[in-house]
Design an enzyme around this catalytic site. Structure first.
Site, PDB file in Angstrom:
ATOM      1  N   SER A 234      51.428  36.929  67.116  1.00 29.56           N
ATOM      2  CA  SER A 234      52.409  36.244  66.284  1.00 29.56           C
ATOM      3  C   SER A 234      51.875  34.878  65.878  1.00 29.56           C
ATOM      4  CB  SER A 234      53.722  36.063  67.043  1.00 29.56           C
ATOM      5  OG  SER A 234      53.537  35.236  68.180  1.00 29.56           O
ATOM      6  N   ASP A 235      52.314  34.401  64.711  1.00 28.62           N
ATOM      7  CA  ASP A 235      52.118  32.985  64.423  1.00 28.62           C
ATOM      8  C   ASP A 235      52.880  32.209  65.492  1.00 28.62           C
ATOM      9  OD1 ASP A 235      51.432  30.596  63.218  1.00 28.62           O
ATOM     10  OD2 ASP A 235      52.058  31.213  61.209  1.00 28.62           O
ATOM     11  N   TYR A 236      52.568  30.927  65.641  1.00 24.61           N
ATOM     12  CA  TYR A 236      53.087  30.169  66.772  1.00 24.61           C
ATOM     13  C   TYR A 236      54.572  29.887  66.607  1.00 24.61           C
ATOM     14  CZ  TYR A 236      48.535  30.053  68.711  1.00 24.61           C
ATOM     15  OH  TYR A 236      47.357  30.461  69.264  1.00 24.61           O
ATOM     16  N   ALA A 238      56.644  32.440  65.818  1.00 21.71           N
ATOM     17  CA  ALA A 238      57.167  33.380  64.815  1.00 21.71           C
ATOM     18  C   ALA A 238      57.818  34.609  65.425  1.00 21.71           C
ATOM     19  CB  ALA A 238      56.040  33.815  63.868  1.00 21.71           C
TER      20      ALA A 238
END
Length: 846
Positions: A234-236, A238
């Site tokens: 995941s994006d940080y 997200a």
């Protein structure tokens, strides 16, 4: 730990030895404790930490104990794409991989495979352009270069993450055809041609589902159709769920704020039967397999001094190769040895580094400014002067609205010699108590929050950064006097998110509620030499609706009376008048953040600077540093040469000088279309960008970039693929060939290319497929099918053979859920840009 076993066997052995708690711990993000992103390792199993470094324009080192946080600042990815050179991309990737490994990192968060859909997107500088074929070829070489160094790459941001405005909440809605033909293709190429390790899912929604929570994206498309075998992270912050995300196909949760959704929650979900243990095993396997396969377990990272000189030289060569010569009237370039004087002009021409801001910003090992590079190349017999011309560029220039009032009009008090205004800042939004910070600000042009965090802000080093304790709710007051340079009617304004008030001689003349980021203005008659008291007050009392704090955003702007020129520009005009040639270095401020640029104009009075200088120097050359297309308007007709330099990295000065003085023959080609202005693009409606009611509609379908300009018959300033050279090339003898075996169709073209000039140079031969023979589906008039960069000495010729991408001769059928290559005749166009077609032919599809 037996290296003789296969990665698959080793992974299964390790997986069998681990407990459920071990596996959940491994795939759950841990907040950092060493100034960087990471996931804890497990020493008892020999599993190293995943030490992640931001990319994609270099290795962003967060730990101050690692080589003083310095690494090679490479040219921006959009510049790499402008090289159209896969060997340059491999060298670029090798530098990044080598530096990541030798600064203790084993995961690089890059490349960015977000298509540059919007011509003035603030994060376009991290993109590899508007075309999926160009992106695919450059990305695959980049990834292979990185991963050869036992470092995993993370392609981002999956998917339809093509704008910064509302990027955390917007719903990107696109057709399956557009997703397959445009947006997923670079990811597919990275999987097929570069054995990609991992993919980062984005914050935004895609067709109503959050990307990191979407089974249709993470499993149906990515796993089942694109056959991705790596892991999805995941994006940080997200990841929004525990059960749905892992069941949908998310494998690694990176740290959230303040904590993530997995960990103990995921363990409990397994015990409750909401998540199968096999699902946790699968995610753990995907992660561990890539760690074995890419050599992370057998090759521990190290802290070894990087080769500063060699990597700097690579950065210089790629930067020079990426520069696009847009105009060169009467061969004013290259600058000749008999040039007696050069006036270098520009707010940051003496700035050591121009780069995009945000998570990709790199702390360079050393820097060379454009002024320094030009001085070095010009030699002792050429006088080189420098004048700024305007105030420095800052994060405030991302905001919409009129340019900021120049510092030359502002004084801290009446009859004071110091330019600027007295600034007072409070760490609350109501001016309560004593101000926490006081100083003199040259301009009121403030954009805090994300743009003001340490290591994320790429504004001029001439500007003092504000303390980060002002990044939350705050208030500010600026006081002093304003003195007009000439008599006339001036338009004074405030642009703000939150309430801003402008007082002139104690009278409130502008009150901007700032419920949305916008401008309010008033006309004021001012006389030359008269000093008027000025006061601006600002408060972050906005309501976002999404619970996020976007920081303080305010600008004191102006539109000068007709014919009025401020003192800084006048000084630049004087310098240009005395010089043989004037080199104006312009730039924009582009950054990851909360908003995209609202226009394509050069900020902070730089447009007027060019207009005034070009009136007095007939040999004016503009070198533009930006990650986006810029609007040039009338001034492009008044200057002799224009060089698009992108953000060239730490060797920017030498690379610019290499091109200006002819040590390097420019060979860059535009990876994005330069429109005439922001109102004439394929994504011009509000529904498309920034979207309405939380939805941005990709209604242009597959007609992205130059495909859309062609479809809508939109005039462009400079087309996709465009770029001049100091020599000329002639195309001859086009031959096409189609081979078909079972379900495999191979298409190639062959032609002769000759350098007909008297200078060695490189040409990018571009091949475009025409409209496909189908009545049911509309296809682009032209779409890139292949390209080859060819270097030739003067007078030399070469036979060029280019294998074309079969997908350029196909379309994605949404009813059949498969690619279809229609039978029949397809035009083939070969040329130097998407509009400069030199040869035409056809291929007959079986």
């Amino acid at each position: 730990m037996n290296e003789d076993l296969s990665a698959k066997k080793r992974t299964n052995l390790l997986l069998d030895a681990m407990s459920l708690e071990d596996k959940v711990s491994l795939i759950t993000g841990n907040l950092n404790n060493y100034y960087g992103y990471y996931n804890e390792g497990m020493e008892k199993y020999g599993i190293p930490e995943l030490k992640m470094a931001d990319g994609p324009a270099g290795v962003r080192i967060a730990n101050p104990d690692i080589q003083n946080k310095q690494s090679t600042a490479m040219p921006a990815p959009i510049a790499l794409a402008a090289s159209w050179d896969t060997s340059a991309a491999a060298a670029y990737g090798d530098v990044l991989g080598n530096e990541a490994f030798n600064t203790t990192h084993n995961v690089l968060l890059g490349p960015g495979l977000d298509i540059a859909r919007n011509a003035f997107g603030s994060r376009n500088f991290e993109s590899l352009g508007e075309d999926p074929v160009l992106q695919s070829r450059i990305a695959a070489s980049y990834i292979n270069g990185v991963q050869d160094n036992h470092v995993m790459t993370t392609a981002k941001h999956y998917l339809l993450n093509n704008q910064e405005t509302l990027r955390f909440t917007n719903d990107s809605q696109a057709s399956e055809r557009a997703i397959h033909e445009i947006y997923a293709r670079p990811f597919q190429a990275a999987i097929e041609d570069a054995d990609l390790s991992s993919i980062m899912c984005s914050f935004n929604k895609v067709n109503t589902e959050y990307a990191c929570d979407s089974k249709s994206l993470l499993t149906d498309l990515l796993r089942d159709q694109l056959e991705f075998e790596g892991f999805v992270m995941s994006d940080y912050g997200a990841n929004i769920s525990t059960v749905n995300s892992i069941n949908s196909g998310l494998d690694l949760e990176t740290p959230g704020e303040p904590i993530g959704k997995w960990g103990d929650n995921l363990l409990q979900a397994v015990k409750d039967g909401q998540v199968k243990e096999e699902t946790v095993n699968q995610s753990t396997y995907r992660l561990l397999y890539q760690m074995f396969d890419k050599g992370l377990i057998d090759h521990p990272t190290q802290n070894k001094q990087i080769d500063t000189a060699a990597h700097g030289q690579t950065a210089r060569e790629i930067a020079a190769e990426s520069m696009v010569l847009l105009k060169n009237k009467k061969d004013v370039l290259p600058i000749q040895d008999n040039t007696d004087s050069i006036a270098v002009i520009g707010p940051d021409a003496d700035n050591a580094s121009a780069a995009g801001g945000g998570s990709s910003l790199v702390n360079p090992t050393y820097t060379v400014s454009p002024l320094e590079g030009i001085k070095n190349q010009a030699g002792k017999n050429t006088e080189v002067s420098y004048t700024a011309g305007t105030d420095p560029i800052s994060a405030g220039d991302v905001m919409p609205g009129p340019d900021a009032v120049p510092s030359s009009l502002l004084h801290t008090e009446k009859d004071a010699s110091e330019n600027g205004l007295k600034a007072e800042y409070w760490t609350n939004k109501n001016f309560e108590g004593n101000p926490s910070h006081e100083r003199t600000d040259r301009q009121v042009n403030m954009n805090l929050g994300f743009y003001n965090y340490e290591g994320f802000n790429s504004q001029s080093p001439k500007l003092d950064k504000l303390p980060t304790d002002l990044n939350g709710m705050m208030s500010a007051r600026w006081t002093g006097v304003i003195e007009a340079p000439e008599n006339g009617t001036y338009n004074l304004s405030t642009t703000s998110f939150g309430t801003s008030k402008l007082y002139l001689d104690g009278k409130l003349i502008v009150e901007n509620e700032g419920k949305e980021l916008g401008t309010k203005s008033v006309e004021v008659d001012l006389k030359k030499g008269e000093q008027h008291d000025i006061k601006i007050e600002y408060q972050t009392d906005y309501e976002t609706g999404d619970g996020r704090d976007y920081g303080g955003q305010v600008r004191f702007g102006w539109e000068p009376a007709k014919g009025v020129v401020d003192e800084q520009i006048k000084k630049a005009v004087k310098a240009a008048k005395r010089a043989d040639k004037a080199v104006i270095v312009t730039r924009t401020y582009d950054s990851e953040g909360y908003t995209d640029r609202s226009d394509m104009e050069l900020p902070n009075n730089q447009q007027q600077l060019i207009e005034e200088v070009s009136k007095v120097n007939k040999n004016t050359i503009v070198v533009n540093e930006s990650g986006i297309a810029i609007e040039m308007g009338d001034w492009q007709d008044d200057v002799k040469a224009i060089v698009q330099a992108w953000y060239p990295g730490q060797e920017q000065g030498n690379a610019i000088a290499d091109v200006l003085f002819g040590d390097v023959n420019p060979s860059g080609k535009l990876p994005v279309t330069f429109p005439v202005d922001e109102d004439k693009t394929p994504t011009n409606s509000e529904d498309q960008f920034p979207g309405t009611n939380g939805v941005n509609n990709y209604s242009e379908g597959v007609f992205v970039g130059y495909r859309g300009y062609d479809k809508q018959n939109l005039e462009v300033a400079y087309p996709f693929g465009y770029g001049l050279s100091y020599t000329d090339f002639k195309y001859r003898n086009l031959h096409t060939k189609v081979k078909h075996k079972k379900d495999d169709t191979s298409i190639e073209v062959k032609l002769n290319l000759r350098n007909t000039g008297d200078t060695k140079g490189a040409e990018v031969v571009q091949v475009y497929a025409g409209e496909l023979p189908t009545n049911d589906v509309e296809t682009p008039k032209k779409q890139l099918a292949g390209f080859e960069k060819v270097e030739l000495k003067a007078g030399k010729q070469k036979s060029v053979k280019i294998k074309l991408d079969p997908k350029a001769f196909s379309y994605y059928d949404e009813t059949k859920n498969e690619w279809v290559m229609p039978s029949g005749e397809v035009p083939v166009y070969v040329g130097s840009s998407s509009e400069d077609i030199r040869l035409e032919g056809t291929v007959t599809l079986p």
